[in-house]
Design a protein around this motif. Structure first.
Motif, short mmCIF file in Angstrom:
data_model
loop_
_atom_site.label_atom_id
_atom_site.label_comp_id
_atom_site.label_asym_id
_atom_site.label_seq_id
_atom_site.Cartn_x
_atom_site.Cartn_y
_atom_site.Cartn_z
N LEU A 163 46.50 44.71 40.07
CA LEU A 163 45.15 44.86 40.59
C LEU A 163 44.79 43.64 41.42
CD1 LEU A 163 42.49 46.55 40.38
CD2 LEU A 163 41.89 45.13 38.44
N ALA A 195 48.15 47.81 44.46
CA ALA A 195 46.97 48.15 45.25
C ALA A 195 47.30 48.07 46.74
CB ALA A 195 45.83 47.21 44.91
N THR A 224 51.93 52.99 45.26
CA THR A 224 50.75 52.24 45.69
C THR A 224 49.52 53.11 45.50
OG1 THR A 224 51.00 53.02 47.96
CG2 THR A 224 51.98 50.88 47.44
N THR A 225 48.39 52.45 45.43
CA THR A 225 47.12 53.19 45.38
C THR A 225 46.09 52.46 46.22
OG1 THR A 225 45.32 54.00 43.99
CG2 THR A 225 46.41 52.00 43.24
N ASP A 226 45.27 53.23 46.92
CA ASP A 226 44.15 52.63 47.66
C ASP A 226 42.91 52.53 46.81
OD1 ASP A 226 45.53 52.21 50.04
OD2 ASP A 226 45.21 54.29 50.68
N PRO A 259 42.48 51.44 43.16
CA PRO A 259 42.96 51.00 41.84
C PRO A 259 41.94 51.20 40.72
CG PRO A 259 42.63 49.12 43.33
CD PRO A 259 42.50 50.36 44.14
#
Ligand code: SAM
Length: 182
Positions: free
Chosen positions: A11, A40, A65-67, A69
């Motif tokens: 994060l 992130a 990946t994540t936009d 989090p």
């Protein structure tokens, strides 16, 4: 040991400052028994190194990946552990965390800069690896080793291109199946 997945979420990531640290979160998650790392958005470049190491040294290990989090944490279908120097001592809570992993998947959150308070509130466990400031890589390594009780050290890797043969002195790396791995 149950098979419920352990996911590590990195994060926060400060470009230019956290490059190696974020990469090392991914490598440590892989080496010490987690099933997946999620980074992130601004840490996208760091995924390449972890994917490359997994391709060469084996898996399975997922890199994503994540936009969003914070949304990822909110919607995670399992217990959430947030590693923070302000949390409860790991030695006091690790048995409860293990019991939760018996029931379902586990998300382990490590920060970079200041972690939003909603993460503290949402986590089932805020866990301190000591209550001293140190590093996300160190806290993740100790946490995973305590979680798996050292069993991750004997893990077998699937489909490696290369295998390190432990030696008392020097370096030996072989291709799998050349009969020189033991
Ligand atoms: N001051 C920051 C904060 O608000 O938490 C700490 C930043 S620290 C360099 C980066 C990350 O390392 C933290 O978010 C936490 O995940 C991890 N960390 C550092 N010390 C820790 C400790 N004693 N126990 C558990 N995790 C720790």
């Amino acid at each position: 040991m149950t098979d419920h997945d352990v996911t590590v979420l990195r994060l926060g990531h400060r470009p230019g400052r956290d490059e190696r640290m974020t990469t090392h979160v991914g490598l440590t998650a892989r080496a010490l028994g987690a099933d997946r790392v999620v980074m992130a958005g601004s840490a996208r470049n760091q995924t390449d190194t972890v994917v490359d190491i997994t391709d060469r040294f084996g898996g399975p290990f997922a890199v994503e990946t994540t936009d969003e989090p914070k949304r990822f944490i909110r919607e995670f279908d399992g217990a959430v552990v947030h590693l923070t120097m302000y949390g409860e001592p790991i030695q006091d809570v690790i048995e409860d965390v293990r019991a939760d992993r018996e029931a379902g998947p586990l998300l382990v959150v490590v920060g970079a800069e200041k972690v939003p308070f909603e993460v503290y509130e949402h986590a089932e466990y805020n866990v301190g690896v000591t209550n001293q400031p140190h590093s996300e890589v160190a806290s993740l390594a100790v946490f995973l080793d305590r979680l798996f009780e050292g069993q991750e050290l004997d893990r077998e890797w699937e489909d490696p291109d290369r295998v390190v043969v432990p030696k008392e002195t020097g370096k030996k790396v072989v291709e799998p199946g050349d009969g020189d791995e033991d």
